[in-house]
Design a protein around this motif. Structure first.
Motif, PDB file in Angstrom:
ATOM      1  N   HIS A   1      49.439  30.231  34.226  1.00 26.53           N
ATOM      2  CA  HIS A   1      50.279  31.525  34.847  1.00 26.53           C
ATOM      3  C   HIS A   1      49.252  32.810  34.928  1.00 26.53           C
ATOM      4  O   HIS A   1      48.393  32.892  34.017  1.00 26.53           O
ATOM      5  N   ARG A   2      49.283  33.502  35.799  1.00 28.81           N
ATOM      6  CA  ARG A   2      48.707  34.889  36.123  1.00 28.81           C
ATOM      7  C   ARG A   2      49.751  35.878  36.375  1.00 28.81           C
ATOM      8  O   ARG A   2      50.675  35.639  37.053  1.00 28.81           O
ATOM      9  N   VAL A   3      49.670  36.889  35.836  1.00 26.98           N
ATOM     10  CA  VAL A   3      50.514  37.954  36.336  1.00 26.98           C
ATOM     11  C   VAL A   3      49.565  38.957  37.040  1.00 26.98           C
ATOM     12  O   VAL A   3      48.757  39.594  36.657  1.00 26.98           O
ATOM     13  N   LEU A   4      50.283  39.181  38.256  1.00 25.52           N
ATOM     14  CA  LEU A   4      49.430  40.003  39.377  1.00 25.52           C
ATOM     15  C   LEU A   4      50.050  41.594  39.090  1.00 25.52           C
ATOM     16  O   LEU A   4      51.166  41.805  39.340  1.00 25.52           O
ATOM     17  N   TRP A   5      49.130  42.401  38.455  1.00 29.78           N
ATOM     18  CA  TRP A   5      49.615  43.889  38.137  1.00 29.78           C
ATOM     19  C   TRP A   5      49.269  44.698  39.230  1.00 29.78           C
ATOM     20  O   TRP A   5      48.216  45.386  39.540  1.00 29.78           O
TER      21      TRP A   5
ATOM     22  N   ASP B   1      50.320  47.484  40.191  1.00 30.36           N
ATOM     23  CA  ASP B   1      50.112  49.034  40.020  1.00 30.36           C
ATOM     24  C   ASP B   1      48.881  49.342  39.121  1.00 30.36           C
ATOM     25  O   ASP B   1      48.757  50.098  38.839  1.00 30.36           O
ATOM     26  N   GLY B   2      48.095  48.003  38.727  1.00 32.03           N
ATOM     27  CA  GLY B   2      46.975  48.433  37.973  1.00 32.03           C
ATOM     28  C   GLY B   2      45.777  49.160  38.742  1.00 32.03           C
ATOM     29  O   GLY B   2      45.838  48.736  40.142  1.00 32.03           O
ATOM     30  N   PRO B   3      44.832  49.374  38.328  1.00 29.80           N
ATOM     31  CA  PRO B   3      43.809  50.172  38.938  1.00 29.80           C
ATOM     32  C   PRO B   3      43.153  49.139  39.749  1.00 29.80           C
ATOM     33  O   PRO B   3      42.399  49.635  40.896  1.00 29.80           O
ATOM     34  N   ARG B   4      42.763  47.851  39.201  1.00 33.39           N
ATOM     35  CA  ARG B   4      41.849  46.836  40.111  1.00 33.39           C
ATOM     36  C   ARG B   4      42.402  46.629  41.175  1.00 33.39           C
ATOM     37  O   ARG B   4      42.026  46.661  42.437  1.00 33.39           O
ATOM     38  N   LEU B   5      43.991  46.345  41.230  1.00 31.14           N
ATOM     39  CA  LEU B   5      44.576  45.921  42.527  1.00 31.14           C
ATOM     40  C   LEU B   5      45.002  46.994  43.479  1.00 31.14           C
ATOM     41  O   LEU B   5      44.762  46.830  44.523  1.00 31.14           O
ATOM     42  N   LYS B   6      45.040  48.189  42.792  1.00 29.94           N
ATOM     43  CA  LYS B   6      45.292  49.414  43.561  1.00 29.94           C
ATOM     44  C   LYS B   6      43.954  49.626  44.595  1.00 29.94           C
ATOM     45  O   LYS B   6      43.859  50.130  45.570  1.00 29.94           O
ATOM     46  N   ALA B   7      42.796  49.368  43.842  1.00 29.07           N
ATOM     47  CA  ALA B   7      41.722  49.899  44.519  1.00 29.07           C
ATOM     48  C   ALA B   7      41.605  48.698  45.571  1.00 29.07           C
ATOM     49  O   ALA B   7      40.878  49.206  46.713  1.00 29.07           O
ATOM     50  N   LEU B   8      41.633  47.522  45.328  1.00 25.42           N
ATOM     51  CA  LEU B   8      41.648  46.705  46.527  1.00 25.42           C
ATOM     52  C   LEU B   8      42.734  47.009  47.790  1.00 25.42           C
ATOM     53  O   LEU B   8      42.517  46.787  49.053  1.00 25.42           O
TER      54      LEU B   8
ATOM     55  N   LEU C   1      39.177  37.707  48.947  1.00 18.54           N
ATOM     56  CA  LEU C   1      39.611  36.832  48.366  1.00 18.54           C
ATOM     57  C   LEU C   1      38.973  36.651  46.903  1.00 18.54           C
ATOM     58  O   LEU C   1      39.520  36.412  45.841  1.00 18.54           O
ATOM     59  N   GLU C   2      37.663  36.394  46.956  1.00 14.56           N
ATOM     60  CA  GLU C   2      36.933  36.395  45.755  1.00 14.56           C
ATOM     61  C   GLU C   2      37.213  37.694  44.792  1.00 14.56           C
ATOM     62  O   GLU C   2      37.187  37.493  43.662  1.00 14.56           O
ATOM     63  N   ARG C   3      37.048  38.755  45.277  1.00 13.11           N
ATOM     64  CA  ARG C   3      37.138  40.076  44.693  1.00 13.11           C
ATOM     65  C   ARG C   3      38.598  40.240  44.021  1.00 13.11           C
ATOM     66  O   ARG C   3      38.712  40.596  42.964  1.00 13.11           O
ATOM     67  N   PHE C   4      39.411  39.699  44.973  1.00 17.63           N
ATOM     68  CA  PHE C   4      40.895  39.654  44.421  1.00 17.63           C
ATOM     69  C   PHE C   4      41.088  38.836  43.255  1.00 17.63           C
ATOM     70  O   PHE C   4      41.913  39.019  42.404  1.00 17.63           O
ATOM     71  N   TYR C   5      40.409  37.463  43.323  1.00 19.10           N
ATOM     72  CA  TYR C   5      40.937  36.540  42.522  1.00 19.10           C
ATOM     73  C   TYR C   5      40.157  37.070  40.882  1.00 19.10           C
ATOM     74  O   TYR C   5      40.586  37.263  39.779  1.00 19.10           O
ATOM     75  N   ASP C   6      38.803  37.688  41.103  1.00 17.18           N
ATOM     76  CA  ASP C   6      38.084  38.387  40.034  1.00 17.18           C
ATOM     77  C   ASP C   6      38.841  39.388  39.278  1.00 17.18           C
ATOM     78  O   ASP C   6      38.954  39.605  38.099  1.00 17.18           O
ATOM     79  N   ALA C   7      39.546  40.251  40.248  1.00 10.00           N
ATOM     80  CA  ALA C   7      40.393  41.403  39.649  1.00 10.00           C
ATOM     81  C   ALA C   7      41.580  40.818  38.768  1.00 10.00           C
ATOM     82  O   ALA C   7      41.756  41.315  37.674  1.00 10.00           O
ATOM     83  N   VAL C   8      42.280  40.018  39.425  1.00  9.89           N
ATOM     84  CA  VAL C   8      43.343  39.321  38.548  1.00  9.89           C
ATOM     85  C   VAL C   8      42.892  38.586  37.336  1.00  9.89           C
ATOM     86  O   VAL C   8      43.692  38.677  36.266  1.00  9.89           O
ATOM     87  N   GLU C   9      41.895  38.061  37.442  1.00  8.57           N
ATOM     88  CA  GLU C   9      41.409  37.216  36.267  1.00  8.57           C
ATOM     89  C   GLU C   9      40.971  38.294  35.377  1.00  8.57           C
ATOM     90  O   GLU C   9      41.171  37.872  33.781  1.00  8.57           O
ATOM     91  N   THR C  10      40.508  39.412  35.457  1.00  6.70           N
ATOM     92  CA  THR C  10      39.924  40.592  34.714  1.00  6.70           C
ATOM     93  C   THR C  10      41.313  40.905  34.144  1.00  6.70           C
ATOM     94  O   THR C  10      41.200  41.091  32.720  1.00  6.70           O
ATOM     95  N   ASP C  11      42.198  41.478  34.689  1.00  9.65           N
ATOM     96  CA  ASP C  11      43.449  41.785  34.337  1.00  9.65           C
ATOM     97  C   ASP C  11      44.028  40.883  33.213  1.00  9.65           C
ATOM     98  O   ASP C  11      44.646  41.365  32.231  1.00  9.65           O
TER      99      ASP C  11
END
Length: 403
Positions: free
Chosen positions: A95-99, A101-108, A391-401
């Motif tokens: 499972h993955r939690v998409l944050w 409100d976090g800085p990585r997803l907000k930047a995207l 999508l690659e950048r999005f995936y990497d951001a979620v994985e890092t979070d």
């Protein structure tokens, strides 16, 4: 147990034999070898404190066929995000939690805004849209289900029945909508579906004539159900509203992209209850008041794209026709409640109809005043065309979070 009647132009898959959940899951495990399945859970952080979500997670821990669970988390700071990761860590499914409100997803999200591709407002639709993007980015599923996190009557057979039509390789369905009765604590619930959507569709039929889109929407037994499943290849070209029009908007988009024989609805529960929204008579920005406006606008906009011409006089006629039909429905539901030993407050029902009638006009006026306002979040095909590596950048951001 429901009947076997087929109504409208959408296939209905009934619960005629009450198959055991383990029997269903055994088949789904076999399907998953060739058609892996994932689940999307859009959630507010506040829902983690509710018993409904705890029960949902308990039930999901018993599900043997899912490849991944994607939790879209809204309204959470860093401490709350870390708590959410800990909360869902007991899931024995990847499972993955998409944050969000976090800085990585907000930047995207800022990058999408600069390109004019972001959601116009926050809400369930935006949450789900990002979760679908992650499904595409991870590439771990070929069928995907979605349901809310506030279902008080949840059991894992709901998920099994919801996914079965799009997971079974012998079926050709691209999309499956769940339906169920809405009865709890001795009352019939589901006011927006009962007293807004169905009477509004019937009023539009009388006003505009027998249109394919209206017949299609009127074929669904519970058009506002938040539970649906679809094949992943349907996600690329899917445009969804960011507001309360999500469920109706998805139905209309699926109709635009697929033939009727690729769409079905399935009986997923004998009963269903979740968190109830207030009517919000005095504040059109909240509760069922806002919901009724958003849903009405979604229907009007789609009909306009099909060549139907609206004017203020048209909406006045629709409102008057709706009001008479809705009052007749109140009588029908009242009698249905009595024969089943249930109760309906006719005063509250008529209050709701009066509010919905006003909001049909409000939605019509909003549409006439802003006919070119973009109601949908752009499709993922458009996003990847504008930003090929998004999508690659999005995936990497979620994985890092989630690391």
């Amino acid at each position: 147990m429901s009947d076997f009647y087929q109504n409208g132009i959408v296939t209905t898959l009934h619960n005629l034999s009450s198959r055991s959940v383990r029997e269903l899951e055994k088949e789904l495990v076999a399907f998953a070898r060739h058609r892996p399945m994932s689940l999307v859970l859009p959630s507010l952080y506040s829902e983690l404190a509710e018993p409904a979500l705890a029960k949902i997670v308990d039930e999901l821990c018993e599900v043997p066929y899912l490849s991944e669970v994607i939790i879209g988390l809204d309204m959470a700071d860093k401490e709350q995000f870390n708590h959410a990761k800990e909360y869902f860590s007991r899931l024995n499914i990847p499972h993955r939690v998409l944050w969000h409100d976090g800085p990585r997803l907000k930047a995207l999200d800022t990058l999408l805004r600069e390109k004019g591709l972001a959601a116009v407002e926050r809400g369930k639709g935006r949450n789900v849209w990002y979760c679908y993007g992650y499904v595409l980015a991870s590439g771990k599923a070929e069928a995907i289900a979605l349901h809310d996190c506030d279902i008080k009557t949840y059991s894992r057979d709901m998920l099994a029945r919801l996914l079965y039509p799009v997971a079974n390789p012998k079926f050709n369905y691209e999309f499956c909508k769940g339906y169920y009765p809405r009865v709890a604590d001795g009352h019939i619930n589901g006011r927006v579906s009962r007293l807004l959507v169905t009477p509004l569709l019937r009023a539009l039929k009388q006003t505009l004539g027998q249109l394919d889109y209206l017949e299609y929407l009127d074929s669904f037994r519970y058009p506002l159900a938040g539970e649906f499943a679809l094949r992943v290849d349907a996600l690329n070209d899917l445009r969804i509203p960011s507001d309360w029009g999500l469920e109706i908007g998805v139905l209309l988009e699926i109709k635009r992209n697929f033939a009727n024989n690729r769409i079905c609805q399935v009986d997923i529960a004998d009963n269903y209850d979740h968190k109830h929204q207030p009517l919000s008579v005095d504040d059109p920005s909240k509760g069922l008041a806002k919901m009724s406006i958003d849903i009405s606008k979604a229907i009007f906009r789609k009909l306009a794209t099909r060549g139907n011409i609206f004017s203020l006089e048209t909406f006045r006629t629709v409102k008057a026709t709706y009001y008479r039909i809705a009052l007749d429905f109140i009588e029908s539901y009242y009698n249905d409640a009595l024969i089943n030993g249930l109760s309906i407050d006719r005063h509250e029902e008529e209050q709701a109809v009066e509010l919905f009638a006003q909001n049909i006009m409000a939605a019509g006026e909003a549409f006439l005043n802003h006919p070119m306002r973009r109601p949908f979040i752009p499709s993922w095909n458009r996003v990847t065309s504008a930003i090929p590596d998004f999508l690659e950048r999005f995936y990497d951001a979620v994985e890092t979070d989630n690391a």
